[in-house]
Scaffold this active site. Structure first.
Site, mmCIF file in Angstrom:
data_model
loop_
_atom_site.group_PDB
_atom_site.id
_atom_site.type_symbol
_atom_site.label_atom_id
_atom_site.label_comp_id
_atom_site.label_asym_id
_atom_site.label_seq_id
_atom_site.Cartn_x
_atom_site.Cartn_y
_atom_site.Cartn_z
ATOM 1 N N ASN A 13 0.858 -1.185 0.000
ATOM 2 C CA ASN A 13 0.000 0.000 0.000
ATOM 3 C C ASN A 13 0.894 1.235 0.000
ATOM 4 O O ASN A 13 1.506 1.580 1.012
ATOM 5 C CB ASN A 13 -0.893 -0.017 1.250
ATOM 6 C CG ASN A 13 -1.737 1.245 1.360
ATOM 7 O OD1 ASN A 13 -1.892 2.003 0.402
ATOM 8 N ND2 ASN A 13 -2.289 1.485 2.546
ATOM 9 N N TRP A 14 0.958 1.896 -1.151
ATOM 10 C CA TRP A 14 1.850 3.046 -1.289
ATOM 11 C C TRP A 14 1.327 4.296 -0.591
ATOM 12 O O TRP A 14 2.065 5.265 -0.436
ATOM 13 C CB TRP A 14 2.061 3.375 -2.770
ATOM 14 C CG TRP A 14 2.730 2.303 -3.559
ATOM 15 C CD1 TRP A 14 3.190 1.082 -3.109
ATOM 16 C CD2 TRP A 14 3.025 2.344 -4.961
ATOM 17 N NE1 TRP A 14 3.746 0.371 -4.137
ATOM 18 C CE2 TRP A 14 3.661 1.110 -5.294
ATOM 19 C CE3 TRP A 14 2.816 3.277 -5.964
ATOM 20 C CZ2 TRP A 14 4.088 0.818 -6.595
ATOM 21 C CZ3 TRP A 14 3.230 2.987 -7.258
ATOM 22 C CH2 TRP A 14 3.862 1.774 -7.561
ATOM 23 N N LYS A 15 0.048 4.282 -0.231
ATOM 24 C CA LYS A 15 -0.589 5.459 0.374
ATOM 25 C C LYS A 15 -0.379 6.666 -0.558
ATOM 26 O O LYS A 15 -0.410 6.505 -1.778
ATOM 27 C CB LYS A 15 -0.070 5.680 1.789
ATOM 28 C CG LYS A 15 -0.247 4.429 2.669
ATOM 29 C CD LYS A 15 0.043 4.668 4.111
ATOM 30 C CE LYS A 15 -0.185 3.372 4.902
ATOM 31 N NZ LYS A 15 -0.007 3.564 6.355
ATOM 32 N N HIS A 105 -9.489 0.997 5.682
ATOM 33 C CA HIS A 105 -8.183 1.244 6.279
ATOM 34 C C HIS A 105 -8.331 2.209 7.451
ATOM 35 O O HIS A 105 -9.168 3.113 7.430
ATOM 36 C CB HIS A 105 -7.221 1.815 5.236
ATOM 37 C CG HIS A 105 -5.792 1.808 5.665
ATOM 38 N ND1 HIS A 105 -5.267 2.756 6.518
ATOM 39 C CD2 HIS A 105 -4.767 0.958 5.377
ATOM 40 C CE1 HIS A 105 -3.985 2.497 6.734
ATOM 41 N NE2 HIS A 105 -3.658 1.412 6.054
ATOM 42 N N GLU A 107 -6.734 4.713 8.339
ATOM 43 C CA GLU A 107 -6.598 6.124 7.993
ATOM 44 C C GLU A 107 -7.886 6.673 7.403
ATOM 45 O O GLU A 107 -8.236 7.838 7.624
ATOM 46 C CB GLU A 107 -5.422 6.297 7.036
ATOM 47 C CG GLU A 107 -4.090 6.037 7.718
ATOM 48 C CD GLU A 107 -2.956 5.692 6.773
ATOM 49 O OE1 GLU A 107 -1.862 5.387 7.274
ATOM 50 O OE2 GLU A 107 -3.176 5.707 5.536
ATOM 51 N N GLU A 175 -4.927 -5.061 10.844
ATOM 52 C CA GLU A 175 -3.938 -4.013 11.023
ATOM 53 C C GLU A 175 -4.163 -3.327 12.363
ATOM 54 O O GLU A 175 -4.970 -2.391 12.463
ATOM 55 C CB GLU A 175 -4.022 -2.986 9.891
ATOM 56 C CG GLU A 175 -3.605 -3.515 8.541
ATOM 57 C CD GLU A 175 -3.207 -2.396 7.597
ATOM 58 O OE1 GLU A 175 -2.099 -2.448 7.060
ATOM 59 O OE2 GLU A 175 -3.996 -1.453 7.424
ATOM 60 N N GLY A 181 2.991 2.125 11.308
ATOM 61 C CA GLY A 181 3.957 3.219 11.257
ATOM 62 C C GLY A 181 4.703 3.466 12.546
ATOM 63 O O GLY A 181 5.495 4.403 12.642
ATOM 64 N N SER A 221 3.771 -2.189 10.584
ATOM 65 C CA SER A 221 5.227 -2.230 10.775
ATOM 66 C C SER A 221 5.832 -3.554 10.315
ATOM 67 O O SER A 221 6.739 -4.104 10.949
ATOM 68 C CB SER A 221 5.587 -1.947 12.243
ATOM 69 O OG SER A 221 5.192 -0.638 12.612
ATOM 70 N N GLY A 242 3.004 -1.248 4.408
ATOM 71 C CA GLY A 242 2.938 0.190 4.171
ATOM 72 C C GLY A 242 4.283 0.749 3.765
ATOM 73 O O GLY A 242 4.732 0.600 2.635
ATOM 74 N N GLY A 243 4.963 1.402 4.717
ATOM 75 C CA GLY A 243 6.208 2.097 4.414
ATOM 76 C C GLY A 243 7.261 1.234 3.755
ATOM 77 O O GLY A 243 7.972 1.691 2.840
#
Length: 263
Positions: A13-15, A105, A107, A175, A181, A221, A242-243
Site C-alpha cells: 500500500n503506497w498510500k 483502512h 486512515e 492491522e 507506522g 510495521s 505500508g512504508g
C-alpha cells in the site's frame, strides 16, 4: 472446517506516495529485482496499490511488460456514478484491470470518519464490480487496553460482511492501529490469535469453505526482519505492507520470505 491451500499475498500500500513517473521506475526495479533473485510468482502473489493518478500508468506497464503483479486501488466510492465530485467508482477501477481494493483502512476510518456502515457499503460496491475487497480491521491502543486485541476487529469484520454472499472473493487484513507506522509490530502470536478469530467470523458470516479459502493478512510495521515469524503462523496468509513497500530491496525481501526463512 474444509482444508485448502491459500496462496500467500504480499500487498504494498503506497498510500499518498510516488507520482506516475516514479511509479514506473519503482515497478520496473521491483520486477527486475525479483527476477534476478529467481522469485517464483506461482508461490507468492504480489500486489501493488498505487494512488489513483498512477493506476492507468501502472496498468499499462504491467500489461506491456507482462509483469505478474496484481493491481490494487486504495479506496472506492459507495456510488457507481453520479454527482459525487472527487470520488472514484468501482466501475472505473474494473475497467483498469484493478483486482483488489482496500476498504476500511484505519486512515480512512480516522481521517474521513468512515464507520462500519460506510465500510460495508464499500464492500458491496467492490463486489458489484468484480473487485476483491481487502477489508481492513484493527484496534487502537485504547481499544486494546479496554476491550482486548480481538473485540474491535471482530466487530468491524462482522459489520463489513453483512449481506456478503458465501461465494464472494474477499481478503481480510488485520492491522492493529497501534502498530501502523510505529515500528512496533504485533508479535506473531498476537497476529495469529486475532487472525484465527477473524477466520472464525468469516465462517460464521459466510461458511466454512469461505473461511478456509479466504486469505487473512497482517499489517502494521511489517518488514523483512519480522515477516518470517508472521508467515509461520497457520492463519496468517500474507501481509499488507505500508512504508516498507516503498523500498525496493526491503519489499522484495518481504516478498521472498520463502527463500530466506524456509517457510
Amino acid at each position: 472446517m474444509a482444508m485448502t491451500t491459500r496462496m500467500p499475498l504480499i500487498a504494498g500500500n503506497w498510500k499518498m506516495n510516488l507520482d506516475h513517473l516514479q511509479a514506473v521506475a519503482f515497478v520496473q526495479k521491483l520486477h527486475w529485482t525479483l527476477k534476478d533473485a529467481g522469485h517464483d510468482h506461482s508461490t507468492v502473489e504480489v500486489a501493488v496499490f498505487p494512488p489513483f493518478t498512477d493506476l492507468r500508468t501502472v496498468q499499462t506497464l504491467l500489461d506491456a511488460d507482462k509483469i505478474p503483479f496484481a493491481l490494487g486501488a486504495q479506496d472506492l466510492s459507495t456510488h457507481d456514478s453520479g454527482a459525487y465530485t472527487g470520488e472514484i467508482s468501482g466501475a472505473f477501477l474494473s475497467k483498469l484491470d484493478v483486482r483488489y481494493v482496500i476498504i476500511g483502512h484505519s486512515e480512512r476510518r480516522e481521517y474521513h470518519a468512515e464507520g462500519d456502515d460506510v465500510v460495508a457499503a464499500k464492500v458491496q460496491a467492490a463486489l458489484r464490480h468484480g473487485l476483491v475487497p481487502v477489508i481492513c480491521v484493527g484496534e487502537t491502543s485504547e481499544d486494546l487496553e479496554k476491550f482486548g486485541a480481538s473485540a474491535v476487529p471482530v466487530s468491524q469484520l462482522r459489520a463489513a460482511l453483512d449481506g456478503v454472499a458465501a461465494d464472494a472473493d474477499i481478503v481480510v487484513a488485520y492491522e492493529p492501529v497501534w502498530a501502523i507506522g510505529s515500528g512496533q509490530a504485533a508479535t506473531p502470536e498476537q497476529a495469529q490469535d486475532v487472525c484465527a478469530k477473524l477466520r472464525d467470523v468469516v465462517a460464521e458470516a459466510l461458511d466454512a469453505d469461505a473461511a478456509a479459502r479466504t486469505r487473512v493478512l497482517y499489517g502494521g510495521s511489517v518488514k523483512a526482519a519480522n515477516i518470517a515469524g508472521f508467515m509461520r503462523e497457520p492463519d496468517v496468509d500474507g501481509a499488507l505492507v505500508g512504508g516498507a513497500s516503498l523500498l525496493v530491496d526491503e519489499f522484495s525481501s518481504i516478498i521472498r520470505f520463502q527463500k530466506h526463512v524456509g517457510v
